[in-house]
Motif scaffolding. Structure first.
Motif, PDB file in Angstrom:
ATOM      1  N   SER A 155       0.826  -1.200   0.000  1.00 47.86           N
ATOM      2  CA  SER A 155       0.000   0.000   0.000  1.00 47.86           C
ATOM      3  C   SER A 155       0.865   1.256   0.000  1.00 47.86           C
ATOM      4  O   SER A 155       0.610   2.208  -0.739  1.00 47.86           O
ATOM      5  CB  SER A 155      -0.929  -0.009   1.217  1.00 47.86           C
ATOM      6  N   TYR A 156       1.922   1.271   0.819  1.00 48.85           N
ATOM      7  CA  TYR A 156       2.846   2.402   0.846  1.00 48.85           C
ATOM      8  C   TYR A 156       3.557   2.546  -0.499  1.00 48.85           C
ATOM      9  O   TYR A 156       3.693   3.654  -1.030  1.00 48.85           O
ATOM     10  CB  TYR A 156       3.882   2.216   1.952  1.00 48.85           C
ATOM     11  N   ALA A 157       4.035   1.420  -1.028  1.00 50.33           N
ATOM     12  CA  ALA A 157       4.796   1.465  -2.271  1.00 50.33           C
ATOM     13  C   ALA A 157       3.956   1.981  -3.432  1.00 50.33           C
ATOM     14  O   ALA A 157       4.435   2.756  -4.267  1.00 50.33           O
ATOM     15  CB  ALA A 157       5.338   0.067  -2.592  1.00 50.33           C
ATOM     16  N   GLU A 158       2.689   1.565  -3.489  1.00 48.69           N
ATOM     17  CA  GLU A 158       1.838   2.001  -4.594  1.00 48.69           C
ATOM     18  C   GLU A 158       1.542   3.493  -4.527  1.00 48.69           C
ATOM     19  O   GLU A 158       1.529   4.184  -5.540  1.00 48.69           O
ATOM     20  CB  GLU A 158       0.537   1.196  -4.569  1.00 48.69           C
ATOM     21  N   ARG A 159       1.303   4.011  -3.317  1.00 44.35           N
ATOM     22  CA  ARG A 159       1.000   5.435  -3.209  1.00 44.35           C
ATOM     23  C   ARG A 159       2.224   6.314  -3.418  1.00 44.35           C
ATOM     24  O   ARG A 159       2.109   7.446  -3.873  1.00 44.35           O
ATOM     25  CB  ARG A 159       0.342   5.720  -1.851  1.00 44.35           C
ATOM     26  N   LEU A 160       3.406   5.793  -3.078  1.00 43.00           N
ATOM     27  CA  LEU A 160       4.636   6.549  -3.313  1.00 43.00           C
ATOM     28  C   LEU A 160       5.239   6.247  -4.679  1.00 43.00           C
ATOM     29  O   LEU A 160       6.226   6.885  -5.070  1.00 43.00           O
ATOM     30  CB  LEU A 160       5.663   6.223  -2.226  1.00 43.00           C
ATOM     31  N   ARG A 161       4.663   5.251  -5.384  1.00 39.16           N
ATOM     32  CA  ARG A 161       5.175   4.806  -6.681  1.00 39.16           C
ATOM     33  C   ARG A 161       6.640   4.361  -6.567  1.00 39.16           C
ATOM     34  O   ARG A 161       7.509   4.780  -7.320  1.00 39.16           O
ATOM     35  CB  ARG A 161       5.017   5.904  -7.738  1.00 39.16           C
ATOM     36  N   LEU A 162       6.869   3.485  -5.590  1.00 34.72           N
ATOM     37  CA  LEU A 162       8.203   2.949  -5.353  1.00 34.72           C
ATOM     38  C   LEU A 162       8.170   1.430  -5.451  1.00 34.72           C
ATOM     39  O   LEU A 162       7.108   0.813  -5.526  1.00 34.72           O
ATOM     40  CB  LEU A 162       8.695   3.351  -3.951  1.00 34.72           C
ATOM     41  N   GLY A 163       9.363   0.829  -5.455  1.00 30.44           N
ATOM     42  CA  GLY A 163       9.462  -0.623  -5.507  1.00 30.44           C
ATOM     43  C   GLY A 163       9.178  -1.260  -4.157  1.00 30.44           C
ATOM     44  O   GLY A 163       9.086  -0.585  -3.127  1.00 30.44           O
TER      45      GLY A 163
END
Length: 325
Positions: A155-163
Motif C-alpha cells: 500500500s505504501y509502495a503504490e501510493r509513493l510509486r516505489l518498488g
C-alpha cells in the motif's frame, strides 16, 4: 453535548476511585486515554471512569484510545487466549458506547466489539514525512520485514510509486520453536481411541534462513510496520539489508512502544532513523536515542472528535485509504 468533564481520580496502592464533579446526565462524554508503560493501570482507570460515567447516566461514553493495548493478542496461539476479545468485552460492560483508535494490529479486531469503532489511519502522516523529510526518497524501496506485513508495505509502495521488497524466512531460534511439551511422548498410552485408528504424523515446518525478495542494492530501504516494540527483528532486518547494499535504512511505524533496551539497540544498529507517531508516549526513549523521530497525529484525532460531536460524517478522514492500509 459536552466534550469534556472534570474528573477527580484518587489513586494509590489501596484505592482507585473516580468522582465526577459535575452533572453528566444525558451528556456525550469523550474519555481520552493514552497507554503509558503501566498498561494495566491505564486500562483499569479507563474502565473505572467509564463505569462512573455510566452510573451517572451519561448518554454516550466515547473512548479515544490512540493505541489499543493487547491488540497483538487477537488470535489463538498454542494454549493461549484471545486477550483482545476479553478487553473489548470489558470495555462494553463498563459502559463505553464508541471507540476512536488508530491502526489496529488487525482490522478484524473491530468485530470483537458490540459498538462502533473508528479505526483511523496514520499512513497519510507517515507518507508525508517520507516525501518531505527523506532526501532523494524517489531512490527508496519499501520493505516488509515479513510476508504478513507485505500488504501494508505494498500500500505504501503504490501510493509513493516505489518498488517493494519482502523479507522471507525466520531466525533459527525464534520463540515459536521453543519446546512447550506438544511434541513430547505421552506418559501413558491413550486407550480411549479406536484401536485401529492411526493419525498421520505432521511434517515439521522447515524454516529457511532470512532472505530478501527484491533488489535493495544502492537504494534507501524504508521498513514499514504498525508496531515497533522489541526491535530485535528490525535490527536483524537492517543488518541483512545493509549486507545486500542498502545505503540508508529507515523504520516507519504507527505505534512506538520501544520497550526494554530498544533505544540502545537502535542506537547501536545499522538503522539510520526510526519514525513513529505520538500515539504512545516515548519522550524518555527519544532522550536515550536521537535516531527516534516523532510524527504528530493529534490533528486527525481532534478532527474525529469534532465530527462525532457535531454529528458529521467520518468518511472524509478515510479518503484515499486503501483496504490493506
Amino acid at each position: 453535548m459536552r466534550l469534556t468533564v472534570e474528573v477527580h481520580k484518587a489513586i494509590n496502592k489501596y484505592i482507585n476511585k473516580c468522582i465526577i464533579k459535575e452533572s453528566v446526565r444525558g451528556q456525550t462524554i469523550f474519555i481520552i486515554q493514552t497507554i503509558p508503560r503501566d498498561v494495566n493501570t491505564a486500562i483499569m482507570e479507563l474502565l473505572i471512569m467509564a463505569y462512573a460515567l455510566k452510573t451517572s447516566c451519561a448518554k454516550n461514553i466515547i473512548g479515544v484510545i490512540p493505541y489499543f493495548p493487547y491488540s497483538k493478542q487477537c488470535k489463538m496461539r498454542k494454549r493461549g487466549s484471545i486477550v483482545c476479545k476479553l478487553l473489548a468485552s470489558m470495555l462494553a460492560k463498563a459502559g463505553l458506547t464508541h471507540i476512536i483508535t488508530m491502526d489496529l494490529h488487525q482490522k478484524e479486531i473491530q468485530g470483537f466489539f458490540t459498538f462502533p469503532v473508528d479505526n483511523l489511519r496514520a499512513s497519510p502522516f507517515l507518507l508525508q514525512y517520507i516525501q518531505e523529510e527523506i532526501p532523494d526518497y524517489r531512490n527508496a524501496i519499501i520493505v516488509a520485514k515479513s510476508p504478513s506485513a507485505a500488504k501494508r508495505a505494498q500500500s505504501y509502495a503504490e501510493r509513493l510509486r516505489l518498488g517493494l521488497a519482502v523479507m522471507h524466512g525466520e531466525a533459527q531460534c525464534s520463540e515459536s520453536d521453543m519446546a512447550d511439551g506438544r511434541h513430547s511422548p505421552p506418559c501413558v498410552r491413550n486407550t480411549f481411541g479406536h484401536p485401529g485408528l492411526e493419525l498421520p504424523l505432521m511434517m515439521a515446518k522447515e524454516k529457511p534462513p532470512i532472505t530478501v525478495v527484491g533488489d535493495v542494492g544502492g537504494r534507501i530501504a524504508i521498513i514499514v510496520d504498525d508496531i515497533i516494540d522489541d526491535v530485535e527483528d528490525f535490527v536483524a532486518t537492517a543488518e541483512i539489508l545493509k549486507e545486500r547494499g542498502a545505503y540508508k535504512i529507515y523504520v516507519m511505524a504507527t505505534h512506538g512502544l520501544l520497550s526494554a533496551d530498544a533505544p540502545r539497540l537502535i542506537e547501536e544498529s545499522a538503522i539510520d532513523e526510526v519514525v513513529v507517531t505520538n500515539t504512545v508516549p516515548h519522550e524518555v526513549q527519544k532522550l536515550q536515542c536521537p535516531k527516534i523521530k516523532t510524527v504528530d497525529v493529534s490533528m486527525i484525532l481532534a478532527e474525529a472528535i469534532r465530527r462525532i460531536h457535531n454529528g458529521e460524517s467520518m468518511a472524509y478522514l478515510f479518503r484515499n485509504i486503501t483496504v490493506d492500509d
